[in-house]
Enzyme design. Structure first.
Site, PDB file in Angstrom:
ATOM      1  CD  GLN A 150     -18.640  10.197 -23.252  1.00 18.86           C
ATOM      2  OE1 GLN A 150     -19.651  10.625 -22.712  1.00 18.86           O
ATOM      3  NE2 GLN A 150     -17.546  10.925 -23.378  1.00 18.86           N
ATOM      4  CG  HIS A 205     -13.913   6.627 -23.934  1.00 20.64           C
ATOM      5  ND1 HIS A 205     -14.331   7.532 -22.978  1.00 20.64           N
ATOM      6  CD2 HIS A 205     -13.834   7.319 -25.101  1.00 20.64           C
ATOM      7  CE1 HIS A 205     -14.489   8.719 -23.537  1.00 20.64           C
ATOM      8  NE2 HIS A 205     -14.191   8.619 -24.825  1.00 20.64           N
ATOM      9  CB  CYS A 213       0.315  -6.839 -27.001  1.00 23.86           C
ATOM     10  SG  CYS A 213       2.111  -6.698 -27.188  1.00 23.86           S
ATOM     11  CB  CYS A 216       1.904  -7.975 -31.369  1.00 29.64           C
ATOM     12  SG  CYS A 216       1.203  -8.772 -29.896  1.00 29.64           S
ATOM     13  CB  CYS A 242       5.752 -10.177 -27.868  1.00 29.95           C
ATOM     14  SG  CYS A 242       4.627  -9.036 -28.695  1.00 29.95           S
ATOM     15  CB  THR A 299     -22.521  12.171 -21.405  1.00 31.43           C
ATOM     16  OG1 THR A 299     -21.278  12.748 -21.799  1.00 31.43           O
ATOM     17  CG2 THR A 299     -23.543  12.391 -22.497  1.00 31.43           C
TER      18      THR A 299
END
Length: 501
Positions: A150, A205, A213, A216, A242, A299
């Site tokens: 994670q 994650h 972006c 795109c 872009c 975790t």
């Protein structure tokens, strides 16, 4: 089935866990923020964790924004005073949720916080933890199926573990007998066709390595064009791809297109992973391996998606015959029995690095990796050698017995030919050993020709000396005795006349 709690001073149970890891052949590891806290990287839910830091950043930015507003605008002042507690009521967890994109202040705080965190990890974290090195040891010993993390710090890559999702699930043959017989060389040095683990660490994650972006979905680096400085100031840089496409259309007299902005390549709550299909394929492949052990490190298992992943792997581990598969959780906080009673077998209430030190103390052979295999000598005299093995100078008693006398030692990189000793056609006291390559003769003469040649080369014993006793026969017709040789091959046909009384 209840969860067995193991304390840090329970040496007997810790020894059992170390023994389980020692005999395991396929291990799946799931990690959280707890394995990186000793590096100075905060976790999420503690008092000084990322949620608390993010909330303090947001509160500070909100108060600064409120003070900078003009006092002459009564309408704006009224709206601001109507919701004075909205900024302070936001929890730190909500600032890692996808709803933050709707609020400009939250978005700006998010950019500043993540850019600062990345700079802190890059400049201040000098080394990884023993837990990261333990995961690398599992990989080098060919026990690691996959590591699902994670964390977004990317410290596993510093230990040479592959985090590139484009590598895919790797080779399925890396757990076969042929692959396990090869020298255990770190995959970053010699992956090979049989030891390629593909993407060894799946970052659930995302990561802080690149920017993505929002339009795109192309990725780019942080350092180009002063992007890191813009993100530190809370502003999002434009996507170069872009922008070039928009300018190209305008130059041709066409209508321009929208230009996307760059954001950190991490996955927030409520968002889909950009490489979700690849992760699904890797998970399905790893479940088919039927792992021996599932290790959950650092975790608290609060995220819903991670809960589903842990339960699926626990089901595959417990499905092994004889109940040999084990699920082990190493974390300071206890998991709730109502959720994990039939999933987790052992809960070790220890810090992850302390637990790794205990495993090394109880089973130090887990860290001993055989990088070079020695040749084996079979009873037939054949030297079985691994592809990269080197022949040692010292030979044991069994090895010396199987070496042909007066034979030259095998050259480096070549295996010793199969040989046998055959007496030559000489006297009984003198004999000489010859070496015959059976494989070469079989390929040239065939099986029947080889048998015929061996029958012709069968040594014959010399004729034994005469004992001096010879049988004598009387021939009355010729009036003399006949002397017959004792050797059957030299016996002549003689007419014998017998008279009856």
């Amino acid at each position: 089935m209840t969860i067995l709690e193991i304390a840090k001073n329970d040496n007997r149970q810790l020894q059992n866990i170390a023994n389980v890891l020692a005999v395991a052949k396929r291990v799946v590891v799931i990690t959280g923020a707890g394995i990186s806290t000793n590096c100075g990287i905060p976790d999420f839910r503690s008092e000084d964790g990322l949620y608390a830091l993010m909330q303090s950043y947001h509160d500070q930015a909100s108060s600064t924004k409120a003070k900078s507003r003009p006092a002459t605008n009564s309408i704006l002042r009224t709206r601001t005073s109507a919701k004075p507690s909205s900024a302070s009521s936001i929890k730190g967890k909500e600032l890692f949720d996808s709803i933050l994109w709707k609020d400009p202040i939250s978005t700006s705080v998010f950019y500043t916080f993540i850019a600062s965190l990345r700079k802190r990890i890059r400049d201040d974290v000098k080394a990884t933890t023993p837990t990261h090195r333990f995961i690398r040891t599992l990989r080098d010993s060919q026990k690691l199926v996959r590591c699902y993390t994670q964390n977004i710090d990317g410290l596993e890559a510093r230990e040479g573990l592959c985090t590139n999702m484009e590598r895919g699930k790797g080779s399925r043959s890396r757990f076969t007998k042929k692959s396990l017989a090869l020298p255990k060389v770190p995959a970053r040095k010699l992956p090979g066709p049989y030891q390629d683990g593909g993407c060894e660490v799946v970052q659930l994650h995302g990561d802080l390595d690149v920017l993505r972006c929002t339009l795109c979905h192309k990725t780019c680096g942080w350092e180009e064009g002063g992007r890191e400085a813009l993100l530190l100031s809370g502003k999002a840089p434009e996507c170069l791809s872009c922008a070039l496409q928009d300018q190209d259309r305008r130059d041709r007299g066409k209508r321009g297109t929208k230009v996307g902005t760059l954001r950190p390549n991490i996955v927030l709550y409520g968002e889909e992973h950009p490489a979700g299909d690849a992760i699904s394929n890797i998970t399905t492949n790893d479940l088919s391996f039927a792992p021996d052990v599932l290790l959950i490190l650092g975790t608290s298992l609060h995220v819903h998606g991670l809960k589903v992943l842990v339960k699926e792997f626990a089901k595959a581990v417990h499905a092994r015959a004889g109940g040999k598969g084990k699920v082990v959780l190493v974390n300071l906080s206890k998991p709730p029995e109502s959720v994990w009673s039939n999933v987790i077998d052992y809960w070790i209430a220890m810090d992850c690095d302390q637990w790794v030190a205990a495993m090394k103390r109880h089973r130090p052979d887990l860290w001993r990796i055989q990088t070079e295999l020695q040749p084996r000598t079979t009873k037939s005299g054949v030297l079985a050698k691994a592809p990269t093995a080197k022949r040692s100078d010292g030979m044991d008693h069994e090895e010396k017995e199987n070496i042909v006398p007066n034979a030259a030692p095998p050259e480096a990189g070549k295996s010793h030919p199969r040989s046998r000793t055959m007496p030559m056609k000489t006297s009984l006291r003198e004999s000489r050993s010859i070496s015959i390559d059976r494989n070469q003769e079989t390929s040239v003469l065939g099986e029947k020709g080889l048998k015929r040649k061996r029958s012709m080369e069968t040594p014959q014993l010399p004729t034994p000396p005469s004992s001096g006793h010879r049988r004598r026969f009387h021939d009355p017709a010729k009036g003399k005795e006949l002397e017959l040789p004792s050797t059957p091959s030299k016996r002549r046909k003689v007419e014998i006349v017998i008279h009856e009384d």
